[in-house]
Scaffold this motif. Structure first.
Motif, PDB file in Angstrom:
ATOM      1  N   LYS A   1       4.244   2.687   2.510  1.00 14.71           N
ATOM      2  CA  LYS A   1       4.341   2.790   3.960  1.00 14.71           C
ATOM      3  C   LYS A   1       4.173   4.248   4.366  1.00 14.71           C
ATOM      4  O   LYS A   1       4.849   5.144   3.838  1.00 14.71           O
TER       5      LYS A   1
ATOM      6  N   GLY B   1       1.974  -2.517  10.806  1.00 14.46           N
ATOM      7  CA  GLY B   1       3.408  -2.783  10.748  1.00 14.46           C
ATOM      8  C   GLY B   1       3.874  -3.693  11.861  1.00 14.46           C
ATOM      9  O   GLY B   1       4.949  -4.277  11.794  1.00 14.46           O
TER      10      GLY B   1
ATOM     11  N   ALA C   1       6.951  -3.345   5.894  1.00 11.94           N
ATOM     12  CA  ALA C   1       6.616  -2.914   4.533  1.00 11.94           C
ATOM     13  C   ALA C   1       7.595  -3.498   3.527  1.00 11.94           C
ATOM     14  O   ALA C   1       7.204  -3.929   2.433  1.00 11.94           O
TER      15      ALA C   1
END
Length: 570
Positions: free
Chosen positions: A18, A258, A280
């Motif tokens: 991430k 995301g 994530a």
């Protein structure tokens, strides 16, 4: 197509990476030229991106998108001036990206009384078009395609904001949709940058992923259901499975937004701005990844803020409980709920620095009292060799930890609200009235210290002045109220502190010897956090004192004149 060296074995373990907005904004070339190719040699990699930030979060895409949504509500416009027949028709500016940025800007300049959100969207678009030039330097056709995609996304945003302005409403869910654009733009940049380097990659957008989950899981049957109710754990469990299915269907490196919007209420109210980290974590859970990596602009978790304490050192491994306490009390690590999703499925979390990818970072994982740590957790394919962890017994695979505090941290911008009962009030009634009042005003208390007729509460000083004024006035019906401003919370955190005799005494003795006045003391029931409230003017001195006296590994003299601290510091 990806080269052979860039395509990992089909059964290679998954690693979910991430990247925050500033990492994507400032270090994209490092990510695609160095970090991702190195991990692809031994792992299947998933990349999850936040919305891009150029230099700071304050000037980042997400904040600009929220600004545009506010401008759509506040804009009052004169009728649009129709371009002359010799000009390019206005309708062609929203045809999916056939116009260049300069053409689009010139058409918008011809609008008479155009809503102010157009200028904000222009800024977002121009910023990403400039980033595209840097991200895709080699393949001009790929760069042109990326530029068209960016323009088309921004055109769609203009239409959405225009509709919101006409309706004079931006609902919480509409705000989610607007924010989701930032991550789509960031992921398009990352995907194109990977392809420009010959690494096959796929864009995975999640706007409609919630529609693939059973309605009974998203909205459990209940006669008291409200849109503001929190999503239950079965929803996140199912979402992790659906995310894994989408990722496994990709032929190249999945680049995942995301944003997984369209949840009941809104994503911001359900999860908050940290939803990218949560996404994530759920990807890592669904894939049974060997590791979840959170890439930041710091090397990991330190024993103190290295900008304030020169002798602060990197902590190689901490427990989730310690990470949660540090996050709450000022050291941004990772949101506790996000951490919980990964940890309970035995997925370790590693904090790494995008500016120093060969660094070992900090691993968040339960200690040996609950979990035995496998060697794979300590192995980082980017680093030559194994991560340097505290030396375990030979062959045990267990991270051994010394019984000492882990870190000291400061939470700034705090005020203390004291309430002293001036009546012979029954104690439980006294407390009930105080907490009921706090609940009505939505005030969150960080620390609390009580006696039968006195309550001291430390809370953020970011309350609106009117809210604090009304809260204080109402509490004055219960007792005498005083407010201490310009305070900070100093917290000493460590899982093993519960087994250490005298650590609290050492902490407060050290502050007393340093002439630091303590306004309030609190210790949690979990015994891994000792906190006190001090004046902000003494914060830097107190932080260094505690770190020097309790957290440094080298032997220290008993008096404060030794070492690097002396009268010159104090």
């Amino acid at each position: 197509m990806a080269t052979t060296a860039q395509r990992p074995p089909a059964d290679a373990p998954w690693v979910v990476q991430k990247y925050g907005g500033t990492s994507v904004g400032k270090f994209l070339t490092t990510i695609v030229d160095s970090i991702t190719p190195s991990y692809l040699q031994t792992n299947r990699v998933v990349i999850v991106c936040s919305a891009r930030s150029g230099q700071t979060k304050a000037l980042g895409t997400t904040n600009l998108l929220l600004q545009a949504s506010q401008e759509a509500m506040s804009s009052t416009c004169a009728p649009l001036k129709t371009p002359s027949s010799s000009s390019t028709p206005m309708s062609s500016s929203f045809n999916g990206g056939s116009l260049s940025s300069s053409q689009l800007s010139s058409q918008l300049a011809r609008l008479e009384g155009a809503p102010s959100f157009h200028a904000t969207v222009d800024k977002i678009q121009q910023d990403h078009l400039e980033a595209a030039q840097v991200a895709v330097p080699h393949r001009s056709e790929l760069r042109t395609q990326l530029e068209n995609e960016i323009i088309a996304e921004c055109d769609g945003l203009r239409e959405f904001l225009q509709a919101a302005r006409i309706l004079h409403e931006v609902s919480p869910r509409s705000r989610d949709v607007i924010m989701g654009l930032g991550e789509r733009l960031a992921c398009r940049l990352v995907r194109a940058a990977l392809q420009d380097r010959g690494i096959a990659s796929d864009l995975v957008t999640l706007e409609s992923i919630v529609d693939e989950i059973d309605e009974d899981i998203v909205r459990p049957p209940s006669s008291t259901w409200e849109s503001t109710n929190y999503l239950e754990q079965p929803f996140y469990d199912r979402l992790a499975v659906v995310l894994a299915e989408k990722i496994r269907a990709c032929s190249g490196v999945p680049v995942v937004t995301g944003y997984f919007g369209n949840v009941p209420g809104s994503l911001l109210s359900q999860v908050g701005r940290g939803y990218t980290d949560l996404c994530a974590a759920l990807c890592a859970v669904g894939l049974k990844a060997s590791e979840l990596q959170i890439w930041k602009e710091v090397d990991g978790v330190f024993t103190a803020d290295p900008r304030k304490v020169p002798t602060a050192r990197l902590v190689p491994a901490i427990t989730p409980e310690e990470a949660a306490e540090l996050t709450y009390y000022g050291s941004e690590v990772i949101h506790p709920f996000t951490m919980e999703q990964a940890i309970k499925k035995s997925v370790p979390i590693r904090i790494k620095n995008v500016e120093n990818p060969t660094g070992t970072g900090t691993v968040i994982f339960p200690d040996h009292t609950s979990v035995t740590v496998d060697d794979d957790i300590r192995h980082d394919p980017f680093v030559d060799g194994h991560v340097e962890q505290p030396s375990p017994p030979s062959g045990s695979g267990i991270i051994e930890r010394c019984k000492a505090p882990t870190a000291v941290t400061i939470k700034d911008n705090i005020l203390v609200l004291n309430v002293h009962s001036n009546r012979k009030t029954i104690s439980h009634g006294f407390f009930a009235r105080i907490f009921g009042t706090l609940n009505r005003y939505g005030v969150v208390v960080d620390l609390i210290s009580t006696s039968e007729v006195h309550v001291s509460m430390a809370m953020t000083a970011e309350l609106k002045p009117r809210t604090l004024e009304r809260l204080t006035a109402e509490l004055e019906h219960i007792g005498t109220v005083s407010v201490l401003r310009n305070m900070v919370i100093l917290s000493l955190v460590g899982k093993e502190m519960r087994h250490m005799v005298g650590v609290a005494g050492r902490m407060f003795s050290t502050l007393a010897e340093g002439n630091v006045n303590i306004e309030m003391i609190s210790q949690g029931a979990n015994e891994i956090n000792i906190s006190c409230v001090i004046h902000e003017g003494a914060a830097l001195k107190a932080l260094n004192l505690i770190h020097y006296s309790i957290l440094e590994l080298s032997p220290k003299p008993n008096n404060m004149e030794g070492g690097s601290f002396g009268r010159s510091f104090f």
